[in-house]
Scaffold this motif. Sequence first.
Motif, PDB file in Angstrom:
ATOM      1  N   THR A  51       0.838  -1.192   0.000  1.00  0.00           N
ATOM      2  CA  THR A  51       0.000   0.000   0.000  1.00  0.00           C
ATOM      3  C   THR A  51       0.875   1.245   0.000  1.00  0.00           C
ATOM      4  O   THR A  51       2.118   1.155   0.017  1.00  0.00           O
ATOM      5  CB  THR A  51      -0.948  -0.001   1.220  1.00  0.00           C
ATOM      6  OG1 THR A  51      -1.864   1.093   1.103  1.00  0.00           O
ATOM      7  CG2 THR A  51      -0.168   0.143   2.524  1.00  0.00           C
TER       8      THR A  51
ATOM      9  N   PHE B 142      -1.333   9.944   5.624  1.00  0.00           N
ATOM     10  CA  PHE B 142      -2.474   9.135   5.180  1.00  0.00           C
ATOM     11  C   PHE B 142      -1.940   7.848   4.582  1.00  0.00           C
ATOM     12  O   PHE B 142      -1.007   7.856   3.769  1.00  0.00           O
ATOM     13  CB  PHE B 142      -3.302   9.890   4.142  1.00  0.00           C
ATOM     14  CG  PHE B 142      -4.342   9.045   3.461  1.00  0.00           C
ATOM     15  CD1 PHE B 142      -5.550   8.767   4.085  1.00  0.00           C
ATOM     16  CD2 PHE B 142      -4.105   8.505   2.202  1.00  0.00           C
ATOM     17  CE1 PHE B 142      -6.508   7.963   3.470  1.00  0.00           C
ATOM     18  CE2 PHE B 142      -5.058   7.720   1.576  1.00  0.00           C
ATOM     19  CZ  PHE B 142      -6.267   7.449   2.213  1.00  0.00           C
TER      20      PHE B 142
ATOM     21  N   ALA C  91      -3.135   4.547   2.411  1.00  0.00           N
ATOM     22  CA  ALA C  91      -4.225   4.043   1.562  1.00  0.00           C
ATOM     23  C   ALA C  91      -4.686   2.681   2.046  1.00  0.00           C
ATOM     24  O   ALA C  91      -3.939   1.918   2.678  1.00  0.00           O
ATOM     25  CB  ALA C  91      -3.763   3.976   0.110  1.00  0.00           C
ATOM     26  N   ASP C  92      -5.914   2.344   1.739  1.00  0.00           N
ATOM     27  CA  ASP C  92      -6.502   1.071   2.154  1.00  0.00           C
ATOM     28  C   ASP C  92      -5.709  -0.088   1.546  1.00  0.00           C
ATOM     29  O   ASP C  92      -5.346  -0.077   0.372  1.00  0.00           O
ATOM     30  CB  ASP C  92      -7.961   1.004   1.695  1.00  0.00           C
ATOM     31  CG  ASP C  92      -8.679  -0.224   2.234  1.00  0.00           C
ATOM     32  OD1 ASP C  92      -8.117  -0.879   3.140  1.00  0.00           O
ATOM     33  OD2 ASP C  92      -9.790  -0.529   1.758  1.00  0.00           O
TER      34      ASP C  92
ATOM     35  N   LYS D   9      -3.311   6.016  -7.621  1.00  0.00           N
ATOM     36  CA  LYS D   9      -4.219   5.731  -6.519  1.00  0.00           C
ATOM     37  C   LYS D   9      -4.964   7.012  -6.176  1.00  0.00           C
ATOM     38  O   LYS D   9      -4.402   7.971  -5.640  1.00  0.00           O
ATOM     39  CB  LYS D   9      -3.434   5.241  -5.300  1.00  0.00           C
ATOM     40  CG  LYS D   9      -4.279   4.652  -4.180  1.00  0.00           C
ATOM     41  CD  LYS D   9      -4.732   3.257  -4.502  1.00  0.00           C
ATOM     42  CE  LYS D   9      -5.379   2.594  -3.295  1.00  0.00           C
ATOM     43  NZ  LYS D   9      -5.835   1.229  -3.572  1.00  0.00           N
ATOM     44  N   GLN D  10      -6.268   7.068  -6.495  1.00  0.00           N
ATOM     45  CA  GLN D  10      -7.022   8.303  -6.346  1.00  0.00           C
ATOM     46  C   GLN D  10      -7.097   8.762  -4.883  1.00  0.00           C
ATOM     47  O   GLN D  10      -7.143   9.954  -4.604  1.00  0.00           O
ATOM     48  CB  GLN D  10      -8.439   8.130  -6.904  1.00  0.00           C
ATOM     49  CG  GLN D  10      -9.254   9.419  -6.950  1.00  0.00           C
ATOM     50  CD  GLN D  10      -8.576  10.508  -7.758  1.00  0.00           C
ATOM     51  OE1 GLN D  10      -7.919  10.243  -8.767  1.00  0.00           O
ATOM     52  NE2 GLN D  10      -8.707  11.761  -7.306  1.00  0.00           N
ATOM     53  N   SER D  11      -7.098   7.831  -3.938  1.00  0.00           N
ATOM     54  CA  SER D  11      -7.168   8.226  -2.527  1.00  0.00           C
ATOM     55  C   SER D  11      -5.926   9.004  -2.105  1.00  0.00           C
ATOM     56  O   SER D  11      -5.987   9.846  -1.207  1.00  0.00           O
ATOM     57  CB  SER D  11      -7.337   6.990  -1.646  1.00  0.00           C
ATOM     58  OG  SER D  11      -6.230   6.114  -1.770  1.00  0.00           O
TER      59      SER D  11
ATOM     60  N   ASN E  77      -4.276  11.121  -4.172  1.00  0.00           N
ATOM     61  CA  ASN E  77      -4.506  12.467  -4.705  1.00  0.00           C
ATOM     62  C   ASN E  77      -5.427  13.264  -3.779  1.00  0.00           C
ATOM     63  O   ASN E  77      -5.182  14.439  -3.487  1.00  0.00           O
ATOM     64  CB  ASN E  77      -5.126  12.384  -6.101  1.00  0.00           C
ATOM     65  CG  ASN E  77      -4.168  11.798  -7.122  1.00  0.00           C
ATOM     66  OD1 ASN E  77      -2.961  12.021  -7.042  1.00  0.00           O
ATOM     67  ND2 ASN E  77      -4.693  11.050  -8.073  1.00  0.00           N
ATOM     68  N   LYS E  78      -6.477  12.608  -3.315  1.00  0.00           N
ATOM     69  CA  LYS E  78      -7.416  13.295  -2.430  1.00  0.00           C
ATOM     70  C   LYS E  78      -6.760  13.631  -1.088  1.00  0.00           C
ATOM     71  O   LYS E  78      -6.971  14.713  -0.521  1.00  0.00           O
ATOM     72  CB  LYS E  78      -8.656  12.440  -2.179  1.00  0.00           C
ATOM     73  CG  LYS E  78      -9.742  13.145  -1.372  1.00  0.00           C
ATOM     74  CD  LYS E  78     -10.977  12.292  -1.223  1.00  0.00           C
ATOM     75  CE  LYS E  78     -12.111  13.055  -0.547  1.00  0.00           C
ATOM     76  NZ  LYS E  78     -11.722  13.639   0.751  1.00  0.00           N
ATOM     77  N   ALA E  79      -5.921  12.729  -0.575  1.00  0.00           N
ATOM     78  CA  ALA E  79      -5.223  12.994   0.680  1.00  0.00           C
ATOM     79  C   ALA E  79      -4.285  14.188   0.533  1.00  0.00           C
ATOM     80  O   ALA E  79      -4.148  15.008   1.454  1.00  0.00           O
ATOM     81  CB  ALA E  79      -4.432  11.762   1.115  1.00  0.00           C
TER      82      ALA E  79
ATOM     83  N   ASP F  17      -6.541  17.252   0.630  1.00  0.00           N
ATOM     84  CA  ASP F  17      -7.087  17.457   1.978  1.00  0.00           C
ATOM     85  C   ASP F  17      -6.000  17.927   2.944  1.00  0.00           C
ATOM     86  O   ASP F  17      -6.227  18.825   3.761  1.00  0.00           O
ATOM     87  CB  ASP F  17      -7.705  16.157   2.507  1.00  0.00           C
ATOM     88  CG  ASP F  17      -8.946  15.744   1.745  1.00  0.00           C
ATOM     89  OD1 ASP F  17      -9.508  16.606   1.026  1.00  0.00           O
ATOM     90  OD2 ASP F  17      -9.356  14.567   1.859  1.00  0.00           O
TER      91      ASP F  17
END
Length: 446
Positions: free
Chosen positions: A186, A336, A338-339, A373-375, A377-379, A382
Amino acid sequence: MLERMEEHKLLRNMEGNYYGSVAQPHLMGQPSQPMMNAYPGVNTMYGPPPSQSMGAAPFVAPVSPYPNLNSSLAAPTYPPVGMDSPSAPLLGPGAIGPTAPSSDMFGPVPGYEGIGDNSGRFLPPPPPALIPGPAVPSPENAEWTIPCISEDAAKEAFLQYAKESCCYGTSPAQDMVFKEFTSFNTYRYRLETFTESREFNWQTKPFDGHAADVGVHGTPPQPWDIPVQYPALFKDDEKKMPVPGTSSIKTCPQCMGIGKTTCTKCAGTGRVQCTWCHGTGHRDGEDSCSTCQGHGTESCRTCSGAMQCCQGCSGKGKVVNFIQLTVTWKNNIFEFVADHNSDFQTDLFKKVTGEKLFTDEQHLVSPLVTFPKQSINKASQDGQNEHYNTFSSTSRILRQRQTIELLPLTKVHYTWKENPYSYFVYGRENKVYTTNYPQKCCCVLL
């Protein structure tokens, strides 16, 4: 009593510099001279604050907090205020002394009006002059993974894990049979925001021969106008210094210039309870205490004659008051992970490192938008919004750094004595986590 008051008044008039004025006969009747620019030729990143008086040349800030990532700018040499010694506490409630601090003990100092309560104040930074730097392409190879851990490495990690646990036997790690290796690699995103904040408050210390400088150079510089040498990047640090033009000499408010105060241990009586008989006057096996001769009290060893050296002025009778600037640098971190779609405890990743995939360091970094990994980019978006909203109004953001790591995570399935078990190997350090180690013993620590 009237004679004492007149003597005290005369002493105050002879002290020299009080806040807001300069007791220099040759300057009487002449307007105060504005402070000259101590650093000619140095450009400013930030303009003078609204409180900067017209006509007075401001103190100059460095051109850039980190030019070429390696700043050699240093703060000027200010007149010493004796910062090597700790500041003396002011007379507090319930303390024994001739009087409490007078209402004019602190200030007013031009530009620092209204801070006579000695409480620290954080200052908002100057308007930001920086904008986010150009976006740096992030790695786009979505198929890039860390190779699965080898059997030898997995066995060695498990054996080391068993040895470090006092209640675990090593037989499973030595005799197990591997069945399957499953990778759950991850990503971890980290944003570091290096900030600088400034706080000022009043300080007082015993007089050490230092000359007062209130009004000597005109209006004192505002806290954000004082150049300060920066520490190493992304390292927490703190620096304290006196604000030039704010120090003055005052009669000590605790002893009124006498240099001595009533002893706090004996309350001015010169006698304290006997430490041997605890005030009873008698000791076991004796008719009367031989230490206090049966009186129950003995001479106070803290003072002589019911008086002790004044702690506020160290017996000098005078103190130096000044405004102290405290500059704090802090590396603020947003993380952050990722899952990873497994039952592994994500918090354990805090104790290990990963493989660096991406690093971007600028004054202000731009959010990631192209990472597979889009999460992540969002992290990135944020984290940067959170840090900017949290720190931009209270601190100066000096530098930012964002990184992406690939965190190794492998689940190892094995059998021991024909029973199935599993454990995780994670991080570059090959740490082990398991909830069902097969061989445990009961240890009793005596």
